[in-house]
Design an enzyme around this catalytic site. Structure first.
Site, PDB file in Angstrom:
ATOM      1  N   CYS A   1      -6.795  -0.973   9.963  1.00 19.62           N
ATOM      2  CA  CYS A   1      -6.463  -1.755   8.765  1.00 19.62           C
ATOM      3  C   CYS A   1      -6.092  -0.777   7.669  1.00 19.62           C
ATOM      4  O   CYS A   1      -5.173   0.022   7.845  1.00 19.62           O
ATOM      5  CB  CYS A   1      -7.616  -2.672   8.376  1.00 19.62           C
ATOM      6  SG  CYS A   1      -9.227  -1.871   8.243  1.00 19.62           S
TER       7      CYS A   1
ATOM      8  N   ASP B   1     -13.711  -1.866   8.000  1.00 21.36           N
ATOM      9  CA  ASP B   1     -14.081  -3.276   7.817  1.00 21.36           C
ATOM     10  C   ASP B   1     -13.459  -4.147   8.904  1.00 21.36           C
ATOM     11  O   ASP B   1     -14.110  -4.506   9.877  1.00 21.36           O
ATOM     12  CB  ASP B   1     -13.655  -3.764   6.425  1.00 21.36           C
ATOM     13  CG  ASP B   1     -14.481  -3.139   5.315  1.00 21.36           C
ATOM     14  OD1 ASP B   1     -15.701  -3.035   5.485  1.00 21.36           O
ATOM     15  OD2 ASP B   1     -13.907  -2.745   4.277  1.00 21.36           O
TER      16      ASP B   1
ATOM     17  N   ASN C   1       0.813  -1.220   0.000  1.00 20.89           N
ATOM     18  CA  ASN C   1       0.000   0.000   0.000  1.00 20.89           C
ATOM     19  C   ASN C   1       0.842   1.263   0.000  1.00 20.89           C
ATOM     20  O   ASN C   1       0.319   2.351  -0.254  1.00 20.89           O
ATOM     21  CB  ASN C   1      -0.925   0.007   1.224  1.00 20.89           C
ATOM     22  CG  ASN C   1      -2.170  -0.818   0.990  1.00 20.89           C
ATOM     23  OD1 ASN C   1      -2.350  -1.407  -0.068  1.00 20.89           O
ATOM     24  ND2 ASN C   1      -3.024  -0.881   1.983  1.00 20.89           N
TER      25      ASN C   1
END
Length: 892
Positions: free
Chosen positions: A690, A695, A602
């Site tokens: 996260c 989520d 990421n």
């Protein structure tokens, strides 16, 4: 040839009509870890158009006649305002209301059922002549009724349906090359899924004439099967004499072979029901089935083996398919429209002129499948159009969802016109000097930030309550309106919406989606706390934020008590020497729930993870919880396994493990256990995140609080927990569940028109952001309840009922993506019914619950928790063909 030309004209008109509808599509095939789901520059949310007028209710479609069914009229009620028409298709007559292109009064005008016309015909030639005459007469009448209202489209649509009906008018229809027990072949041609039957079978199936029922008989039949309909639930369509009815759970086998099947579609659900097999709707008797007559109701007695089977399996899926008493053989199969994943229409023999179709419905609930075939030419097209309209209205037409329809009349009656107001909680219908305000009292919120954080938890003694920093969702649109942060003397919001500390703003900017670290749970007694946020914007350059570093340092500066538990006892509890004590000098634990490889990847998108060299006194642990794509893949695999007919039961445990569903659950439970362990045993503040923090973060934070706080293990407390950590903290329910959308598409479009040989209600694109995150969380809760039932006031049946309404859209509680959308944009609590009220009224308290555990912490040894994770068969095998469920008392 004439039939094909009429179909081409119909398809051309429909293509133009669909051009007028705006559909949000998300074609980006990008991992959710690398993309922002909410675009800050986008002003239109999925529920923005909920404030517009409610769509027109369609007339009841009937396979036998044109009369409205069960009192449902063909026109809109006085309280119904028409939906906005496409710009290219608006009615030129200002005095005539615009009708939806899929409104049955526009599209489905047929004179009579093909079967009933065939029975009155003396020969095939006479039948064809009568059909042509009937088609001509109906065409003139239809054009007269729809003048000024899409007349060209309506007339050609009626002509196409009548032409198809004329070809089917025979007393017995013989269809060759059919094998409905096998799966169809799927071949793509660029226009959607082309479904053709296997060519290996040469079976011949006889299709009997359609049974004729008057509206009163249909109403009584439906009432006997399902009882009174829900408020706002009206019948749209009723079909009789269905063939090839099949349910993935094989509940259709419980019906007597002599019985007929009918289908009723309401605004909420599709209902298949078996009943007596004579043309008048009465029951048939045979050597194996006797008749048990009641006033206004006739049923066939269930054979002894079925009666004993149903009565012995109190939690079995079979029991729910029987209406009334268990000795009545009326089998009922129903599925909510919103829980449908896709609907395929299969032409049984495309080489014949007759257009007889099989509809296959696939559900979002663990791969459920329902199928049935119609005896009329227009019935399949009528049913498919109705399902596409109400099951897949798309993001721009969410007013079709039953959650809004159930209270529509009450809401419209309470609407008042007042001068334009700036109160955020009122619904504005226009932008002029006056606005329409909904006066319906809202349902009670289970999570009240002031009551939960200040009154019950007492967080204001140690941390600071921000009542103004996000009061209008200006700091973070996906966070609740009230937040809790550290150190009031340094990070105060200064008591004003506009005068917010620069450190708070800078910290929010450095985090994905501006989701800065905020408190979700705190203990006033031992100062234990759980914080949540999103990933930092580190990037490949290794960006830093002094504000973010100082912010986390202030969280870790809170005093905590030293752990005095024996080291041997801690090893038994953790099973891992690295978890016994924190590293020297660590005062803040950061749990990155992602695999480390994903967190590193990421960084290429401008995100990443915390460098503990810059965050003094902190430790970082990666928890290896999969993203939404891994969850979706595992869910599809376990669903396919549980609904498969040929499974080696000897290898059942290994097959379940191969799906990776239980492995994903263990990772989530392990991260939740670690969160509770560091907070309770070592009194350390734990920061959980996260990628975007809505989520996996919601799952782990909520499960950890179930272990730490006995209040959340009660019925009232569990509803508060879900509203807090999922709904208020921005878990995107609409995006993850795809409400009003079929699988593989973003707006409920169709791949081809129903007049073609094969149609599908969903396209073949990527599934995007749809993933069963909340179902996975409920599965994690099930593991805790299943292992320690005396700690929970609710039972696994409560969790099962809650899971069934995740996709049903019967209630508005789990709609929308953020608190702002629910409270400000859509006014969910005023316009829909509350799921929590329904569960509290219908579900009983667990008989195993011990109230003395309410003040205790549920922190079991980690090995005990993870080694006893099992498949939630009550949920995943609910619609499978093989019996898998256990027999338990109803209140357990």
């Amino acid at each position: 040839m004439a039939l094909q030309e009429s179909r081409d004209l119909l398809s051309e008109d429909v293509d133009h009509l669909w051009d007028g509808f705006a559909i949000d599509s998300d074609d980006d095939d990008v991992d959710v870890d690398d993309v922002d789901v909410l675009d800050d520059t986008e002003t239109l949310t999925p529920v923005d158009l909920l404030m517009e007028s409610v769509p027109v209710q369609p007339a009841a479609a009937d396979s036998n006649n044109n009369e409205p069914v069960l009192g449902v009229t063909a026109t809109a009620t006085t309280n119904t305002a028409p939906a906005p028409a496409p710009a290219s298709n608006q009615n030129t007559n200002a005095n005539s209301p615009w009708m939806h292109p899929l409104h049955p009064s526009v599209l489905f005008q047929d004179s009579s059922s093909p079967a009933s016309s065939a029975s009155a015909s003396a020969s095939t030639n006479a039948t064809t002549s009568a059909s042509v005459a009937s088609t001509s007469t109906s065409g003139h009448l239809l054009m007269k009724q729809t003048a000024g209202m899409l007349s060209s489209f309506a007339s050609r649509a009626a002509h196409s349906i009548q032409s198809s009906a004329a070809a089917l008018e025979q007393k017995h229809l013989k269809i060759n090359n059919i094998n409905i027990n096998n799966n169809v072949n799927v071949n793509g041609n660029g226009n959607g899924n082309i479904l053709t039957p296997p060519s290996s079978s040469q079976q011949t199936v006889l299709m009997p004439p359609a049974m004729t029922l008057d509206p009163q008989a249909k109403a009584q039949l439906l009432k006997n099967a399902v009882g009174e309909l829900l408020p706002g639930e009206k019948v749209i369509m009723f079909l009789t004499s269905l063939q090839n009815v099949k349910d993935s759970s094989h509940s259709h086998l419980l019906a007597s072979p002599q019985q007929d099947w009918s289908c009723a579609m309401t605004f909420y659900r599709l209902i298949l029901l078996s009943h007596g097999g004579s043309s008048s709707g009465s029951s048939s008797s045979s050597s194996s089935d006797s008749t048990d007559c009641h006033e206004g109701q006739e049923h066939v007695v269930v054979p002894d083996w079925r009666k004993e089977w149903v009565e012995s399996a109190s939690v079995s899926r079979y029991a729910q398919h029987f209406s009334g008493q268990t000795n009545n053989a009326s089998v009922v199969i129903s599925i909510p429209l919103a829980s449908m994943d896709r609907v395929d229409r299969v032409v049984l023999d495309p080489n014949m002129a007759q257009d007889v179709s099989l509809l296959k419905i696939f559900g979002k609930d663990n791969g459920r499948m329902i199928q049935f075939a119609t005896t009329g030419a227009g019935d399949a097209a009528r049913a498919l159009e109705a399902l596409q309209t109400y099951a897949f209205p798309g993001r721009r037409n969410l007013g079709y969802l039953f959650a809004f329809e159930s209270r529509r009349e009450q809401v419209m009656a309470s609407m008042t016109t007042t001068p334009q107001t700036t109160i955020a909680t009122m619904t504005t219908q226009d932008t002029g000097t006056a606005s329409n305000v909904i006066a319906t009292p809202p349902t009670v919120r289970r999570f009240d930030a002031e009551r939960e954080w200040v009154t019950r938890q007492g967080v204001h003694h140690q941390w600071h309550v921000w009542r103004h920093a996000n009061a209008q969702y200006q700091l973070c649109a996906s966070y609740p309106h009230m937040l809790v942060g550290p150190m009031p003397d340094v990070l105060s919001d200064a008591g004003s919406i506009t005068n917010v500390s620069p450190m708070i703003r800078q910290t929010a900017v450095f985090r994905s989606e501006k989701r800065l670290p905020v408190l979700t749970w705190g203990n006033r007694n031992d100062k234990a706390s759980i914080w949540r946020c999103s990933q930092p914007k580190v990037g490949l350059q290794g960006n830093r934020s002094s504000a973010d570093e100082r912010f986390l340092a202030q969280i870790g500066a809170a005093p905590y008590r030293t752990c005095h538990f024996p080291r041997e006892w801690l090893w038994q509890l953790t099973g891992d020497a690295d978890l016994i004590t924190p590293p020297q000098g660590v005062r803040l634990v950061i749990l990155d729930l992602r695999p480390k490889t994903s967190a590193i990847a990421n960084r290429t998108g401008g995100y990443g993870y915390e460098n503990t060299s810059y965050y003094t006194g902190s430790s970082l642990t990666f928890c290896n919880v999969g993203n939404i794509h891994a969850v979706r893949d595992a869910y599809q695999k376990v669903s396919s396994l549980c609904t498969a007919e040929k499974v080696n039961d000897v290898q059942w445990t290994s097959l379940v493990e191969d799906t990776k569903w239980l492995q994903q659950l263990r990772y989530i439970l392990s991260a939740s256990w670690q969160t509770a362990y560091w907070a309770h045993i070592h009194r350390l503040p734990v920061v959980v995140h996260c990628s975007h923090g809505w989520d996996r973060t919601s799952q782990v934070a909520a499960l950890a609080q179930l272990m730490l706080d006995g209040h959340y293990r009660t019925l009232q407390g569990f509803a508060t927990l879900v509203e807090k950590d999922f709904m208020s903290f921005g878990h995107p329910f609409h995006t993850r569940c795809g409400h009003g959308e079929g699988r593989g598409e973003r707006g409920g479009g169709t791949s081809s028109h129903p007049s073609s040989s094969t149609t599908s209600s969903s396209s073949t694109g990527d599934e995007g952001q749809i993933s069963p995150i909340f179902i996975q969380f409920l599965d994690g809760v099930y593991q805790l309840v299943n292992q320690y039932p005396h700690y929970f006031e609710f039972s696994t049946r409560y969790l099962l009922a809650l899971s069934e309404h995740v996709y049903s859209c019967r209630f508005g509680t789990l709609l929308c993506d953020t608190e702002r959308e629910r409270e400000v944009v859509a006014n969910i609590r005023q316009r829909t019914h509350c799921l929590w009220e329904f569960l509290e009224e219908s579900m009983e308290r667990s008989v195993l619950y011990d109230p003395s555990t309410a003040s205790k912490v549920l922190l079991m040894p980690q090995s005990v928790l993870l080694r006893n994770v099992t498949l939630w068969t009550d949920r995943h095998a609910l619609y499978g063909p093989k019996p898998t469920l256990r027999t338990l008392p109803k209140n357990v």
